[in-house]
Write an enzyme that holds these catalytic residues in place. Structure first.
Site, short mmCIF file in Angstrom:
data_model
loop_
_atom_site.label_atom_id
_atom_site.label_comp_id
_atom_site.label_asym_id
_atom_site.label_seq_id
_atom_site.Cartn_x
_atom_site.Cartn_y
_atom_site.Cartn_z
N GLU A 82 -34.62 20.78 -15.39
CA GLU A 82 -33.31 20.17 -15.10
C GLU A 82 -32.16 21.16 -15.29
O GLU A 82 -32.01 21.73 -16.38
CB GLU A 82 -33.11 18.95 -16.03
CG GLU A 82 -31.84 18.19 -15.71
CD GLU A 82 -31.72 16.87 -16.49
OE1 GLU A 82 -32.74 16.26 -16.84
OE2 GLU A 82 -30.57 16.48 -16.77
N LYS A 269 -32.19 9.81 -24.09
CA LYS A 269 -32.83 10.68 -23.08
C LYS A 269 -32.12 12.04 -23.08
O LYS A 269 -32.74 13.09 -22.98
CB LYS A 269 -32.76 10.01 -21.70
CG LYS A 269 -33.54 10.73 -20.61
CD LYS A 269 -32.74 11.77 -19.88
CE LYS A 269 -33.57 12.45 -18.78
NZ LYS A 269 -32.87 13.56 -18.15
N ASP A 285 -47.09 19.08 -28.56
CA ASP A 285 -47.38 17.85 -27.82
C ASP A 285 -46.08 17.03 -27.70
O ASP A 285 -45.68 16.34 -28.63
CB ASP A 285 -48.46 17.07 -28.60
CG ASP A 285 -48.84 15.76 -27.94
OD1 ASP A 285 -48.11 15.30 -27.03
OD2 ASP A 285 -49.85 15.18 -28.37
N HIS A 383 -22.14 19.92 -13.44
CA HIS A 383 -23.35 20.02 -12.62
C HIS A 383 -23.04 20.72 -11.31
O HIS A 383 -23.78 21.58 -10.86
CB HIS A 383 -23.89 18.61 -12.29
CG HIS A 383 -24.69 18.03 -13.41
ND1 HIS A 383 -25.29 16.80 -13.33
CD2 HIS A 383 -25.00 18.52 -14.62
CE1 HIS A 383 -25.93 16.57 -14.47
NE2 HIS A 383 -25.77 17.60 -15.26
C1 MEV Z 1 -29.03 13.43 -18.01
O1 MEV Z 1 -30.27 14.11 -17.93
C2 MEV Z 1 -28.72 13.07 -19.45
C3 MEV Z 1 -27.44 12.23 -19.64
O2 MEV Z 1 -27.51 11.07 -18.82
C4 MEV Z 1 -27.38 11.86 -21.10
C5 MEV Z 1 -26.29 10.85 -21.43
O3 MEV Z 1 -25.90 10.06 -20.56
O4 MEV Z 1 -25.89 10.85 -22.62
C6 MEV Z 1 -26.22 12.98 -19.20
#
Ligand code: MEV
Length: 429
Positions: A82, A269, A285, A383
């Site tokens: 990513e 995430k 792992d 981005h």
């Molecule tokens: C994207 O890979 C991760 C985000 O969505 C995390 C977040 O929203 O805190 C940018």
């Protein structure tokens, strides 16, 4: 590495970065060879790692820079597909560095094994019988894996739980033995499983029940690592936003995740965006680490934010992250994957406890990177800036041309390789 501050690393070619790293890390010819190799993971090695092998799957390996933790510098190998993740981690690490760095700590590496017993004639009696023999059960577990005690580890505690005690439960009543084992620098799955399997006959004898599962729990609640950072607001200032605005935005973003599982999942995430790449690069792992982290985020019965962000009495932003971290320094693919071995060299950690702390600090940095962007310009701006750079490079831009063309692509709202090629031709003329 003496320092993880390498100004200009970002603008070097891959070749230049590799040469610099080889020099800075004093890499042997063999290690450097893996770094430059087209097939670092040889096919016959891969074929011995898993079944039905037809090839290998590569991921970009980047270096997270600027990390300072407990006064020590770390260059962090991160394997991830990513864009923005490595840049964002390094950006936040630089801010935290200027605030004195991360402070981290960790418990001993105590992993948990579970033994499931069903059909006991009297579950309370069975529990008592096991607890009475706690010492000898721990001894028996250690006899099943004697080399661990020589390394300073070993089984050290045992607990017993009864599940589904209430009458009318739709599931069978069962007794669960928890065996706690300090697995030192090993992740510990094999050690724990061997010990749990070896105890099964004794447990059946003591409980008059039948043992089914004997397996590691991927929620090692006694194997935790923590990271913390304290950042004065002036270091958070960005574009038109004051440091105080950024700080408050981050705290509000945290409060959103803390009170809403739908947001907590995305927030977490983003934390795992930092954690998984280091876990993968170091040959560990990542499914185990993911599973444990999410279980910890739901430990009070509701899924919530893994991090906590607040403001201290001086107005500084305080970030904290605690996670179970079942990673090792030895065994598994760490032994056989040349890039994992190289990653350990670059990272230069002395123990699995230290590795766990580094990983949690990267997770905390990654979370702040996301929240800071989300609470200010939004993540698309960053981005797009990175995306336009890779488009410029794909179109043949080099050196100073890269930034100029990437800026033009953003200005003209046309981030395409075709457009970038036109601009490269224009620049050359
Ligand atoms: C994207 O890979 C991760 C985000 O969505 C995390 C977040 O929203 O805190 C940018």
């Amino acid at each position: 590495m003496e320092t993880s501050r390498i100004p200009g690393f970002y603008n070097m070619t891959v070749e230049e970065r590799r040469r610099l790293l080889t020099k800075m890390e004093n890499l042997t010819d063999k290690d450097a060879g893996y770094l430059f190799s087209k097939e670092p993971l040889a096919m016959d090695t891969a074929d011995n790692m898993i079944e039905n092998v037809i090839g290998t799957f590569q991921l970009p390996l980047g270096l997270g820079l600027n990390f300072l933790m407990n006064g020590k510098d770390y260059c962090i190998p991160m394997a991830i597909e990513e864009p923005s993740v490595v840049a964002s981690a390094s950006h936040i690490a630089k801010i935290v560095r200027n605030a004195g760095g991360f402070t981290t700590d960790a418990t001993n590496r105590v992993m948990t094994g579970q033994i499931q017993v069903v059909g006991c004639p009297d579950f309370n009696e069975a529990k008592e019988a096991l607890l009475k023999q706690k010492k000898s059960l721990i001894e028996a577990a250690n006899n099943a894996y004697p080399s661990l005690m020589n390394r300073g580890g070993g089984a050290e505690d045992l607990e017993v739980r009864i599940l589904n005690e209430e009458s009318g439960s739709k599931y069978s009543q069962m007794l669960i033995v928890h065996l706690y084992v300090n697995t030192c620098d090993a992740m510990g799955a094999n050690i724990i499983n061997t010990m749990a399997e070896s105890l099964a006959p004794v447990v059946e004898g003591l409980t008059n029940g039948k043992v089914y599962l004997r397996i590691l729990s991927n929620y090692p609640e006694r194997c935790l690592a923590r990271a913390r950072c304290v950042i004065p607001p002036d270091l958070l200032k960005t574009g038109d936003f004051t440091g105080e605005e950024v700080r408050d935005g981050v705290i509000h973003a945290y409060e959103f995740a803390a009170s809403d599982p739908y947001r907590a999942v995305t927030h977490n995430k983003g934390i795992m965006n930092g954690i998984d790449p280091v876990v993968i690069a170091t040959g560990n792992d990542w499914r185990a680490v993911e599973a444990g982290a999410h279980a910890h985020a739901a430990r009070d019965g509701v899924y919530t934010s893994m991090t906590v962000w607040s403001k201290d009495e001086h107005g500084s932003l305080v970030g904290e992250l605690e996670l179970p971290m079942s990673v090792g320094m030895v065994g598994g693919s760490i032994r056989v994957h040349p890039i994992a071995k190289l990653a350990h060299k670059i990272l230069n950690v002395d123990s699995a406890r230290e590795l766990a702390q580094v990983i949690v600090a990267v997770g905390l940095a990654q979370n702040l990177g996301a929240l800071k962007a989300l609470a200010t310009d939004g993540i698309q701006k960053g981005h797009m800036a990175l995306h336009s750079r890779s488009v410029a490079i794909a179109a043949g831009a080099t050196g100073e041309m890269i930034d100029m063309i990437s800026e033009r692509l953003i200005e003209e709202k046309e981030i395409r390789v075709g457009k970038a090629k036109e601009l490269v031709e224009e620049y050359k003329k």
